[in-house]
Design a protein around this motif. Structure first.
Motif, PDB file in Angstrom:
ATOM      1  N   ALA A  42      -7.809   5.880   2.231  1.00  0.00           N
ATOM      2  CA  ALA A  42      -6.871   5.909   2.958  1.00  0.00           C
ATOM      3  C   ALA A  42      -6.157   6.380   1.464  1.00  0.00           C
ATOM      4  CB  ALA A  42      -5.986   5.031   3.262  1.00  0.00           C
ATOM      5  N   MET A  43      -5.780   5.952   0.343  1.00  0.00           N
ATOM      6  CA  MET A  43      -4.709   5.965  -0.293  1.00  0.00           C
ATOM      7  C   MET A  43      -5.476   7.690  -1.307  1.00  0.00           C
ATOM      8  SD  MET A  43      -4.358   4.355  -3.977  1.00  0.00           S
ATOM      9  CE  MET A  43      -3.592   2.357  -3.307  1.00  0.00           C
ATOM     10  N   PHE A  44      -6.660   7.050  -1.544  1.00  0.00           N
ATOM     11  CA  PHE A  44      -7.175   8.503  -2.191  1.00  0.00           C
ATOM     12  C   PHE A  44      -7.555   9.479  -0.767  1.00  0.00           C
ATOM     13  CE2 PHE A  44      -8.043   5.474  -4.761  1.00  0.00           C
ATOM     14  CZ  PHE A  44      -7.358   5.763  -6.191  1.00  0.00           C
ATOM     15  N   VAL A  45      -7.556   9.565   0.171  1.00  0.00           N
ATOM     16  CA  VAL A  45      -7.769  10.828   1.126  1.00  0.00           C
ATOM     17  C   VAL A  45      -5.917  11.177   1.097  1.00  0.00           C
ATOM     18  CG1 VAL A  45      -7.378  11.869   3.722  1.00  0.00           C
ATOM     19  CG2 VAL A  45      -8.686   9.998   2.355  1.00  0.00           C
ATOM     20  N   ILE A  46      -4.944  11.064   1.045  1.00  0.00           N
ATOM     21  CA  ILE A  46      -3.536  11.131   0.827  1.00  0.00           C
ATOM     22  C   ILE A  46      -2.746  11.727  -0.569  1.00  0.00           C
ATOM     23  CG2 ILE A  46      -0.820  10.701   0.429  1.00  0.00           C
ATOM     24  CD1 ILE A  46      -2.011   8.377   2.982  1.00  0.00           C
ATOM     25  N   LEU A  47      -4.071  11.278  -2.155  1.00  0.00           N
ATOM     26  CA  LEU A  47      -3.220  11.543  -3.376  1.00  0.00           C
ATOM     27  C   LEU A  47      -3.901  13.003  -3.259  1.00  0.00           C
ATOM     28  CD1 LEU A  47      -2.185  11.277  -5.607  1.00  0.00           C
ATOM     29  CD2 LEU A  47      -4.667   9.654  -6.401  1.00  0.00           C
ATOM     30  N   THR A  48      -5.624  13.892  -2.344  1.00  0.00           N
ATOM     31  CA  THR A  48      -6.083  14.210  -2.220  1.00  0.00           C
ATOM     32  C   THR A  48      -5.128  15.444  -1.390  1.00  0.00           C
ATOM     33  OG1 THR A  48      -8.574  13.082  -3.141  1.00  0.00           O
ATOM     34  CG2 THR A  48      -7.882  15.796  -2.290  1.00  0.00           C
ATOM     35  N   ILE A  49      -4.978  15.261  -0.873  1.00  0.00           N
ATOM     36  CA  ILE A  49      -4.187  15.996   0.075  1.00  0.00           C
ATOM     37  C   ILE A  49      -3.267  16.468  -0.870  1.00  0.00           C
ATOM     38  CG2 ILE A  49      -2.933  16.757   2.149  1.00  0.00           C
ATOM     39  CD1 ILE A  49      -4.956  15.428   3.440  1.00  0.00           C
ATOM     40  N   VAL A  50      -1.931  15.324  -0.879  1.00  0.00           N
ATOM     41  CA  VAL A  50      -0.905  15.954  -2.155  1.00  0.00           C
ATOM     42  C   VAL A  50      -1.178  17.199  -3.307  1.00  0.00           C
ATOM     43  CG1 VAL A  50       0.831  15.049  -3.560  1.00  0.00           C
ATOM     44  CG2 VAL A  50       0.092  14.235  -1.102  1.00  0.00           C
ATOM     45  N   GLY A  51      -2.021  16.904  -3.724  1.00  0.00           N
ATOM     46  CA  GLY A  51      -2.914  17.287  -5.423  1.00  0.00           C
ATOM     47  C   GLY A  51      -2.938  18.974  -4.715  1.00  0.00           C
ATOM     48  N   VAL A  52      -3.463  19.191  -3.383  1.00  0.00           N
ATOM     49  CA  VAL A  52      -4.066  19.969  -3.576  1.00  0.00           C
ATOM     50  C   VAL A  52      -2.757  21.342  -3.002  1.00  0.00           C
ATOM     51  CG1 VAL A  52      -6.042  21.789  -1.549  1.00  0.00           C
ATOM     52  CG2 VAL A  52      -5.925  19.394  -2.362  1.00  0.00           C
TER      53      VAL A  52
ATOM     54  N   TRP B 154       0.900  -1.331  -0.044  1.00  0.00           N
ATOM     55  CA  TRP B 154      -0.388   0.006  -0.148  1.00  0.00           C
ATOM     56  C   TRP B 154       1.164   1.532  -0.230  1.00  0.00           C
ATOM     57  CZ3 TRP B 154      -0.891   4.206   2.872  1.00  0.00           C
ATOM     58  CH2 TRP B 154      -1.679   4.906   3.387  1.00  0.00           C
ATOM     59  N   LEU B 155       1.828   1.371   0.848  1.00  0.00           N
ATOM     60  CA  LEU B 155       2.525   2.622   0.356  1.00  0.00           C
ATOM     61  C   LEU B 155       2.963   2.748  -0.799  1.00  0.00           C
ATOM     62  CD1 LEU B 155       4.696   1.845   4.173  1.00  0.00           C
ATOM     63  CD2 LEU B 155       3.278   4.258   3.915  1.00  0.00           C
ATOM     64  N   ILE B 156       3.464   1.419  -0.822  1.00  0.00           N
ATOM     65  CA  ILE B 156       4.555   2.144  -2.708  1.00  0.00           C
ATOM     66  C   ILE B 156       3.730   2.400  -3.859  1.00  0.00           C
ATOM     67  CG2 ILE B 156       5.683   0.468  -4.887  1.00  0.00           C
ATOM     68  CD1 ILE B 156       6.824  -1.560  -2.620  1.00  0.00           C
ATOM     69  N   PHE B 157       2.361   2.642  -3.256  1.00  0.00           N
ATOM     70  CA  PHE B 157       1.899   2.216  -4.352  1.00  0.00           C
ATOM     71  C   PHE B 157       0.967   3.378  -3.693  1.00  0.00           C
ATOM     72  CE2 PHE B 157       1.825  -1.535  -5.931  1.00  0.00           C
ATOM     73  CZ  PHE B 157       1.313  -1.540  -7.213  1.00  0.00           C
ATOM     74  N   THR B 158       1.069   4.314  -3.137  1.00  0.00           N
ATOM     75  CA  THR B 158       0.595   5.582  -2.436  1.00  0.00           C
ATOM     76  C   THR B 158       2.068   6.661  -2.681  1.00  0.00           C
ATOM     77  OG1 THR B 158      -1.164   4.598  -1.033  1.00  0.00           O
ATOM     78  CG2 THR B 158      -0.420   7.100  -0.450  1.00  0.00           C
ATOM     79  N   ILE B 159       2.514   6.283  -2.601  1.00  0.00           N
ATOM     80  CA  ILE B 159       3.628   7.185  -2.895  1.00  0.00           C
ATOM     81  C   ILE B 159       4.101   7.676  -3.856  1.00  0.00           C
ATOM     82  CG2 ILE B 159       6.196   7.400  -3.057  1.00  0.00           C
ATOM     83  CD1 ILE B 159       6.171   5.943   0.685  1.00  0.00           C
ATOM     84  N   ILE B 160       4.122   6.595  -4.774  1.00  0.00           N
ATOM     85  CA  ILE B 160       4.365   7.020  -6.728  1.00  0.00           C
ATOM     86  C   ILE B 160       3.482   7.531  -7.257  1.00  0.00           C
ATOM     87  CG2 ILE B 160       4.649   5.586  -8.966  1.00  0.00           C
ATOM     88  CD1 ILE B 160       5.528   3.058  -7.273  1.00  0.00           C
ATOM     89  N   MET B 161       1.875   7.110  -6.316  1.00  0.00           N
ATOM     90  CA  MET B 161       1.014   8.281  -7.368  1.00  0.00           C
ATOM     91  C   MET B 161       0.730   9.594  -6.320  1.00  0.00           C
ATOM     92  SD  MET B 161      -2.222   6.007  -6.933  1.00  0.00           S
ATOM     93  CE  MET B 161      -3.263   7.004  -7.445  1.00  0.00           C
ATOM     94  N   SER B 162       1.139   9.710  -5.361  1.00  0.00           N
ATOM     95  CA  SER B 162       1.634  11.287  -4.959  1.00  0.00           C
ATOM     96  C   SER B 162       2.646  11.616  -5.535  1.00  0.00           C
ATOM     97  CB  SER B 162       2.056  10.682  -3.435  1.00  0.00           C
ATOM     98  OG  SER B 162       0.629  10.405  -2.446  1.00  0.00           O
ATOM     99  N   VAL B 163       3.570  10.954  -5.756  1.00  0.00           N
ATOM    100  CA  VAL B 163       4.924  11.314  -5.968  1.00  0.00           C
ATOM    101  C   VAL B 163       4.843  11.983  -7.747  1.00  0.00           C
ATOM    102  CG1 VAL B 163       7.534  11.176  -7.564  1.00  0.00           C
ATOM    103  CG2 VAL B 163       6.319  10.929  -4.780  1.00  0.00           C
ATOM    104  N   LEU B 164       3.868  11.446  -8.635  1.00  0.00           N
ATOM    105  CA  LEU B 164       4.003  11.550  -9.897  1.00  0.00           C
ATOM    106  C   LEU B 164       2.327  12.192 -10.115  1.00  0.00           C
ATOM    107  CD1 LEU B 164       3.922  10.411 -12.518  1.00  0.00           C
ATOM    108  CD2 LEU B 164       2.164   8.904 -12.078  1.00  0.00           C
ATOM    109  N   CYS B 165       1.831  12.678  -8.854  1.00  0.00           N
ATOM    110  CA  CYS B 165       0.767  13.793  -8.996  1.00  0.00           C
ATOM    111  C   CYS B 165       1.513  15.314  -9.275  1.00  0.00           C
ATOM    112  CB  CYS B 165      -0.573  13.630  -8.178  1.00  0.00           C
ATOM    113  SG  CYS B 165      -1.608  14.687  -8.336  1.00  0.00           S
ATOM    114  N   ALA B 166       1.812  14.897  -7.642  1.00  0.00           N
ATOM    115  CA  ALA B 166       3.153  16.402  -8.028  1.00  0.00           C
ATOM    116  C   ALA B 166       3.735  16.944  -8.841  1.00  0.00           C
ATOM    117  CB  ALA B 166       3.321  15.872  -6.407  1.00  0.00           C
ATOM    118  N   VAL B 167       4.590  16.084  -9.517  1.00  0.00           N
ATOM    119  CA  VAL B 167       5.733  15.508  -9.817  1.00  0.00           C
ATOM    120  C   VAL B 167       4.682  17.153 -11.619  1.00  0.00           C
ATOM    121  CG1 VAL B 167       7.308  15.133 -12.063  1.00  0.00           C
ATOM    122  CG2 VAL B 167       7.429  14.539  -9.967  1.00  0.00           C
TER     123      VAL B 167
END
Length: 261
Positions: free
Chosen positions: A127-137, A18-31
């Motif tokens: 949890a994955m998409f809550v984190i992704l949303t926060i990172v995106g905003v 879960w951590l691996i995919f959440t981190i990869i998605m969050s970093v990619l979104c931020a980039v």
């Protein structure tokens, strides 16, 4: 109804994935947010104009770029892989290798086991998409503060993507509950969601193949409708309904089927 012991063990076993995919998605979104440049994207649009790639590149607006890249490709395929791997490991893989027999030899009911596993899969996506949303905003405020953007549209893109993954996870979970062998579970639990993804992409790349997207559950996640303020609530409701129904069917199937115990 729910077992804290099983949930904690499942969390411990799957948290690294879960951590691996959440981190990869969050970093990619931020980039993708950080590197956005409207002038560069306009130049790329001119280069691929009148080619099949033009439909994939989409709008030169900030949300248009995100919708046609991250929320249509990267943000779909990455959690899709996570869902396929996790859903199979929660039920079918345990039955296949015999650990489910040991688990069910305890006083814990079969219904409690399958409900707990379903709850874990859903909560891991939440949890994955809550984190992704926060990172995106936060990334928008950090790197694109000068862009006039309705944050609620960005949030709704994440809500829509979550609902798509919720519905998709219910498909993988259902087949994990149906089959006792991982190879059979993955054949359908991975094959159908991947086919949906490919059908959606085919419909976007070539207008002559547009009919394929209507064979895909992914077409209910209409990013254009969200960023253009068109109607998308009905599609969201359908995705949620599909997810709930298939999870309930999967739980019932596992409760009543014969297991090689």
């Amino acid at each position: 109804m729910f077992s804290k012991t099983i949930f904690k063990q499942t969390l411990k076993t799957n948290v690294k994935l879960w951590l691996i995919f959440t981190i990869i998605m969050s970093v990619l979104c931020a980039v993708l947010i950080a590197v956005f440049d409207a002038s560069t994207l306009s130049s790329m649009s001119e280069m691929v104009k009148d080619t099949p790639l033009a439909s994939l590149l989409g709008s030169t607006t900030f949300l248009g770029m995100l919708a046609q890249t991250f929320y249509s490709i990267h943000g779909v395929i990455l959690p899709l892989i996570f869902v396929i791997m996790t859903a199979n490991s929660l039920i079918a893989a345990q039955v296949d290798r015999g650990s489910m027999a040991y688990l069910l030899s305890t006083p814990i009911k079969r219904s409690t086991v399958v409900r707990t596993q379903a709850i874990y899969l859903v909560l891991s996506l939440v949890a994955m998409f809550v984190i992704l949303t926060i990172v995106g905003v936060l990334s928008v405020h950090t790197f694109q503060s000068d862009i006039d953007l309705n944050i609620s549209d960005l949030i709704m893109l994440n809500v829509g993507l979550f609902l798509l993954m919720f519905a998709t996870s219910s498909i993988s979970f259902l087949f994990s509950c149906i089959f006792n062998l991982s190879k059979n579970s993955l054949a359908f639990g991975a094959g159908i969601p991947l086919a949906f993804f490919l059908f959606e992409m085919m419909g976007k790349v070539d207008s002559s193949l547009e009919g394929f997207k209507y064979l895909s559950l992914n077409s209910l996640f209409d990013t254009n409708a969200i960023i253009n303020n068109d109607i998308y609530v009905i599609q969201f409701i359908l995705l949620g309904a599909v997810g709930i129904v298939l999870y309930l069917i999967g739980i019932r199937v596992f409760k009543e089927k014969d297991l090689p115990l």
